[in-house]
Design an enzyme around this catalytic site. Structure first.
Site, PDB file in Angstrom:
ATOM      1  N   ASP A 342       0.861  -1.175   0.000  1.00 50.10           N
ATOM      2  CA  ASP A 342       0.000   0.000   0.000  1.00 50.10           C
ATOM      3  C   ASP A 342       0.903   1.233   0.000  1.00 50.10           C
ATOM      4  O   ASP A 342       2.092   1.141   0.315  1.00 50.10           O
ATOM      5  CB  ASP A 342      -0.877  -0.030   1.259  1.00 50.10           C
ATOM      6  CG  ASP A 342      -1.853   1.124   1.311  1.00 50.10           C
ATOM      7  OD1 ASP A 342      -2.345   1.523   0.250  1.00 50.10           O
ATOM      8  OD2 ASP A 342      -2.122   1.621   2.417  1.00 50.10           O
ATOM      9  N   ASP A 654      -2.164  -0.870   5.955  1.00 53.33           N
ATOM     10  CA  ASP A 654      -2.522  -0.363   7.278  1.00 53.33           C
ATOM     11  C   ASP A 654      -4.012  -0.100   7.438  1.00 53.33           C
ATOM     12  O   ASP A 654      -4.485   0.095   8.545  1.00 53.33           O
ATOM     13  CB  ASP A 654      -1.756   0.935   7.582  1.00 53.33           C
ATOM     14  CG  ASP A 654      -2.107   2.063   6.622  1.00 53.33           C
ATOM     15  OD1 ASP A 654      -2.686   1.777   5.557  1.00 53.33           O
ATOM     16  OD2 ASP A 654      -1.786   3.226   6.934  1.00 53.33           O
TER      17      ASP A 654
END
Length: 836
Positions: A342, A654
């Site tokens: 990410d 996350d």
């Protein structure tokens, strides 16, 4: 009146979930049988009974007893259980007890290491708001979030966490933080205009989603989906439906166990038959000897030694701030060939910062350290200036020095600001809008507290304000300084402030903005008016053509300091790194270039992925490294495609939107500091320091663990083969067993495990990160190991039988001779250990 078709299923809600952004409020009211006054209490209760509570389904948990018995599901264990049954049938209870002890000890080790059950769904549930503010019968009321139903009107206010997916019908300066769903760094400004039917989730600005947080403003929204039908619910379904793949090591050990089982059963059957032809032992004696042969050939201590070896790797990783949640993940890291990462919070800080300032004095770089009010200021290597845009007052201003120009910008950033910074245990965090907090951090970098007198600072006071509004796209404040003079400070969209400043050279302005935005920056303009001796009337009209354009500031969520070097180490180790983010393609490309990712200039969006065939998916997954505007489904599909090509994939993330991909990946890696609870519970490993570089250290540790595992196998299998060969030779030649089955079990359970611990402490290889990842299908036992097993087995036969015969020739009893043979076996295993 209640509509039974609405209560029967969520089919209609599901359709609205994908189309609500393109329907008018009136159409939604009509379809959902509601109005601007909301539902009646009776209707809401009826719908709640039909639709069920607004909650995510809880994942079923296996009982502790079931998890314990699952530890026995292994071919080698089945063979040992058969052996124990035979010895029990024959009345050899000591042998039975020792075999069962081996089985139970191994099961206990596995049970303990498996740890707690997966809690990803529970963590998702906690993200849903406990309370909701709704309008029913025209009255605003607070109800449990679980009681929200489709058709309810949600009353939205700053600070609320949204309890269901909804279509906005009113939005007043409404900003919602959707990072957990989309990866977007900044809160999204919401509006009520209709959108195209195929607008991606991340760009649906007229909708609000369950679990997201309102950072500013207020609004009203009609609920279109609750519980499992929400975007959060769909992610929950993805997470709960994912079946974790076997790790490479488990695949290899399963194949090894199958082959060993075939070999052991074949040899045992042959020995039993040949022993009958030879005829020197009766059937029960032959059967016990064959049991001893099977017990000797099965490396009972191997699972324990492998577990301990990986456990030491886990401890080493903990010292490097990487917490392993699933034990096999430590070894799987060593086989990783692709890292899907990410962007927000993983490659970047997930903290906005001013990194670029263009003023009349030129262009300056500002060192980004999150929200910390510290950092170097230096001349930018690519010069830009506003000088060519300004006339009159702007150019004739006596403040030409760079620091003075930056000081003006800092003053505007500080005064025209409603956010603040708070230091918490040495880490600075934002209070309020992240972009405004970044401006405040910039102001404090230029004007440190020690350089501004307390009396000077406290004398400033705000006496008027034009708040930010989407219609005029700027904010202005009227401030009075310590000398009693009045100043107007203004910030907003560059084209708006330029118009207020009377800038006519729009082409030059656009050129400057393009140069800044190519670096992934979001640009704000800062302007001022004053000083005034008398208090002016602050309104929109007085600003027209009178503002001085003081600076353009570029803000971005900057890359983490260690990421660029870590990316290069991955390339060096033959590991591909792919950015998979929900953020804009321009921002993703700029960050990819900044950290030195291969192929950063070529990016593909989620919208383009939707139109790909299966073959095109495979090609894109292999060739492309930057994937922008992706959904959780895109991330999941990408990982599955890579795994289908025999790649071992690690995924970092996350947010809630990363949870399905984290669980699907061979190794899911969550951020410990900034990561959501959902991401941490879905992951195999958690980075306590949030450093991408810790992943590289973890892979190095994983490769070293695998090397030690191979050493354990190369030591254990030859010793087991040697023990089995001793018994086989004794049976075939009609000799007495030099070592009893109980003695062999004792050696395998105690001595082998103890000696094998030495291999767990073997130091890391310095060249481990200069080799490509090992193939997923690489066998634990190759041709070289097979030949090694044969030669060691022959050495054991000669050594054990030689000393056994010598002891008998010296008049020793059979028990004493077996004791000598036992000690010879231990010495040979120790010598073999040093060789390995």
């Amino acid at each position: 009146m209640s509509d039974p078709t609405l209560h029967s299923t969520h089919t209609q809600s599901q359709r609205l979930l994908s189309a609500a952004h393109s329907q008018s409020a009136e159409a939604l009211f009509d379809t959902l049988k509601t109005s601007s006054q909301g539902l009646s209490d009776n209707e809401a209760r009826t719908r709640l009974e039909a639709q069920g509570p607004n909650a995510l389904p809880k994942a079923p948990k296996p009982s502790a007893l079931k998890r314990f018995f699952n530890q026995f599901r292994h071919l080698l264990i089945y063979l040992l259980l058969v052996a124990s049954a035979i010895t029990a049938f024959l009345g050899h209870w000591i042998d039975t007890a020792v075999i069962l002890a081996v089985v139970v000890v191994n099961a206990l080790v596995g049970f303990i290491q498996e740890g707690k059950a997966d809690q990803a769904i529970e963590a998702l549930q906690q993200l849903l708001a406990p309370k909701a503010r709704v309008r029913r019968d025209g009255v605003s009321t607070i109800i449990p979030a679980t009681d929200v139903v489709v058709g309810d009107l949600l009353v939205l206010q700053a600070g609320d966490r949204i309890s269901a997916d909804a279509r906005l019908i009113e939005a007043d300066q409404l900003f919602i933080d959707e990072a957990i769903l989309t990866g977007e760094s900044l809160p999204v400004e919401k509006q009520t205009q209709l959108l195209e039917p195929n607008t991606p989730i991340a760009d649906q600005t007229n909708r609000a989603f369950a679990g997201t947080l309102i950072t500013q403003g207020q609004g009203l929204a009609v609920v279109t989906a609750t519980g499992s039908q929400t975007q959060m619910g769909q992610i929950s379904g993805l997470v709960s439906g994912i079946q974790k793949l076997n790790t490479p090591l488990l695949e290899q050990t399963n194949r090894l166990a199958a082959r060993l089982s075939v070999v052991v059963l074949t040899v045992a059957a042959l020995v039993l038959i040949i022993g009958h032809w030879i005829g020197h032992l009766d059937f029960l004696e032959r059967l016990m000897a064959v049991v001893g042969l099977a017990v000797a050939a099965i490396p009972e201590g191997l699972p324990a030694v492998l577990t301990i070896t990986m456990a030491f790797g886990v401890q080493a990783m903990a010292r490097r701030q990487a917490i392993i949640r699933q034990l096999p993940a430590i070894e799987t890291l060593g086989a990783v060939s692709v890292i899907g990462t990410d962007k927000t919070g993983t490659l970047t800080r997930n903290e906005m910062a001013v990194v670029d300032v263009v003023s009349l004095a030129g262009r300056h770089q500002i060192e980004a350290k999150g929200y910390a009010p510290e950092g170097e200021v230096s001349a930018h290597p690519k010069p830009l200036s506003l000088a060519g845009l300004m006339t009159g007052d702007g150019v004739g201003d006596e403040r030409h020095e760079p620091f003075e120009r930056l000081a003006i910008a800092a003053q505007i950033a500080k005064r025209c600001n409603d956010a603040d910074l708070v230091e918490d245990q040495g880490r600075w965090r934002a209070q309020g809008d992240p972009m405004e907090a970044a401006l405040m951090a910039f102001a404090r970098k230029i004007h440190p507290a020690g350089r501004v007198s307390a009396s000077d600072e406290s004398a400033w006071r705000r006496v008027g304000v034009i708040p930010f509004d989407a219609r005029h796209r700027y904010m202005a404040t009227l401030d009075q300084d310590h000398q009693g003079r009045y100043w107007i400070h203004i910030k907003g969209a560059p084209e708006v402030i330029a118009a207020l400043a009377g800038v006519e050279d729009i082409a030059s302005l656009d050129s400057i903005l393009d140069a800044m935005m190519q670096s992934g920056e979001r640009v704000l303009a800062l302007g001022s008016m004053g000083p005034f001796s008398d208090k002016p009337a602050l309104d929109h009209a007085m600003l027209q053509g009178q503002v001085r354009l003081e600076a353009l500031v570029g803000l971005m969520d900057p890359p983490r300091d260690e990421v660029a070097e870590a990316i290069q180490q991955c390339h060096q180790a033959g590991i591909q790194v792919k950015m998979i983010t929900g953020d804009h393609v321009g921002t993703a490309t700029a960050i990819a270039k900044a950290i030195g990712m291969a192929g950063a200039e070529n990016a593909i969006t989620g919208e383009a992925l939707d139109g790909l065939s299966d073959d095109e998916w495979v090609r894109v997954a292999k060739e492309m490294n930057v994937f922008a505007r992706t959904t959780p489904e895109h991330k999941l599909k990408l990982i599955q495609v890579l795994q289908s090509q025999r790649e071992v994939v690690a995924m970092t993330g996350d947010g809630v939107n990363d949870a399905p991909a984290l669980k699907q990946a061979d190794v899911g890696i969550a951020m410990g500091k900034t990561g959501s609870q959902v991401a941490r519970e879905s992951a195999d490993m958690v980075l306590a320091d949030d450093h991408f570089a810790s992943i590289v250290a973890a892979i190095h540790e994983g490769r070293s663990v695998y090397e030690n595992v191979k050493k354990v196998v190369a030591w254990t299998l030859p010793t087991s083969a040697g023990e089995a060969m001793v018994i086989k030779v004794a049976i075939l030649l009609g000799w007495a067993l030099p070592i009893s089955p109980v003695q062999i079990l004792w050696v395998n359970l105690i001595t082998v495990v103890t000696l094998g611990l030495a291999l767990a402490f073997e130091p890391k290889s310095s060249g481990a990160m200069f080799r490509p990842p090992r193939p997923r299908a690489e066998p634990l036992v190759g041709g070289v190991v097979v030949w090694h097993i044969i030669w060691v087995a022959l050495l054991f036969v000669f050594g054990v039988f030689g000393l056994h015969a010598y002891a008998l020739s010296q008049g020793a009893s059979m028990a004493m001779a077996q004791t000598v043979s036992l000690n010879a076996l231990v010495v040979l295993e120790t010598v073999h250990l040093f060789f390995i």
